[in-house]
Design an enzyme around this catalytic site. Sequence first.
Site, PDB file in Angstrom:
ATOM      1  N   THR A   1       0.860  -1.177   0.000  1.00 16.72           N
ATOM      2  CA  THR A   1       0.000   0.000   0.000  1.00 16.72           C
ATOM      3  C   THR A   1       0.901   1.233   0.000  1.00 16.72           C
ATOM      4  O   THR A   1       1.550   1.534   1.001  1.00 16.72           O
ATOM      5  CB  THR A   1      -0.920   0.009   1.227  1.00 16.72           C
ATOM      6  OG1 THR A   1      -1.714  -1.171   1.224  1.00 16.72           O
ATOM      7  CG2 THR A   1      -1.843   1.226   1.211  1.00 16.72           C
TER       8      THR A   1
ATOM      9  N   LYS B   1      -7.733   1.314  -1.928  1.00 18.04           N
ATOM     10  CA  LYS B   1      -7.231   0.789  -0.654  1.00 18.04           C
ATOM     11  C   LYS B   1      -7.106   1.905   0.374  1.00 18.04           C
ATOM     12  O   LYS B   1      -7.417   1.719   1.567  1.00 18.04           O
ATOM     13  CB  LYS B   1      -5.870   0.119  -0.875  1.00 18.04           C
ATOM     14  CG  LYS B   1      -5.148  -0.353   0.396  1.00 18.04           C
ATOM     15  CD  LYS B   1      -5.876  -1.481   1.103  1.00 18.04           C
ATOM     16  CE  LYS B   1      -5.205  -1.872   2.419  1.00 18.04           C
ATOM     17  NZ  LYS B   1      -3.896  -2.517   2.233  1.00 18.04           N
TER      18      LYS B   1
ATOM     19  N   LYS C   1      -0.019   6.726   8.039  1.00 20.97           N
ATOM     20  CA  LYS C   1       0.578   6.900   6.709  1.00 20.97           C
ATOM     21  C   LYS C   1      -0.496   6.988   5.636  1.00 20.97           C
ATOM     22  O   LYS C   1      -0.475   7.889   4.780  1.00 20.97           O
ATOM     23  CB  LYS C   1       1.511   5.720   6.404  1.00 20.97           C
ATOM     24  CG  LYS C   1       1.994   5.632   4.955  1.00 20.97           C
ATOM     25  CD  LYS C   1       2.836   4.401   4.713  1.00 20.97           C
ATOM     26  CE  LYS C   1       2.057   3.100   4.729  1.00 20.97           C
ATOM     27  NZ  LYS C   1       1.228   2.922   3.502  1.00 20.97           N
TER      28      LYS C   1
END
Length: 278
Positions: A101, A176, A244
């Site tokens: 990711t 995502k 993040k």
Amino acid sequence: MTSGRGPRVGFIGLGSQGGPMARRIAGAGFPVTLWARRAETLAPFAGTGARTAASPADLAAASDLACVCVVDDAGVEQVVAGPGGLLEGMRSGGTIAVHSTVHPDTCRRLAETAAARGVALVDAPVSGGGPAAEAGRLLVMVGGDDAAAERCRPVFQTYGDPVVHLGPVGSGQRAKLVNNLLLAANLAVAESAFALARRIDVDPVRLSTVLANGSGASFGAGLLPGAGFSLAALGEHAGPLLQKDARIVAELAAAAGTDAATVFDAADAALESMGRAR
């Protein structure tokens, strides 16, 4: 050129999620080549027939599809385009799948570099964790051109169900990131709901059974009982990753001229509870 058993598959990133993914590929009969910085992560593959490469470039030379499941953007950049990376060894016509990711721009930039060498790159982040990978139930979110996505599908289906093609390169990452932002928001709402339950004399353990079977169910609410109904316990592991991802999707939202305040407010509450303010 592919083997009679299907494409030759390389895999880099044999952690708690990548390891089970690679074992599913090998178990399905695809010829598999592995590379890892830490030799101990290769030990579970003894006796599986998987080959070990000396470098990412060596792995790429032996693969039609090279899957990357490392931690962050810097790791993806290094493995794909760094010295001794996949693009040094992969033949024209090969494909790289980024399961990490990372920022969509990282994937788009690497896809352009790869295309100049005749190599396709798709982004294919996954959701579900190691147990879902072991069971072949990972959600795989694919971004890339139609032909490349379809070439990857038989391999992705060894560990993924569903495998969803969302559009061009970067689309999988954007999906995502929104998924993870909503997870953080749901965690915050669930933590608040359990705190409310205590204050109005509802046993949170029994409430967790109600929520698991009621219209208020969510994946986030399902995580809280195992964490003592507090996000503090999840902060060490999940906090940095959700922080993040929230930062990346906030950057994307700003670039699109939208603030999506409701979901960001809730997600920020979760990050603050985890000690990981955005």
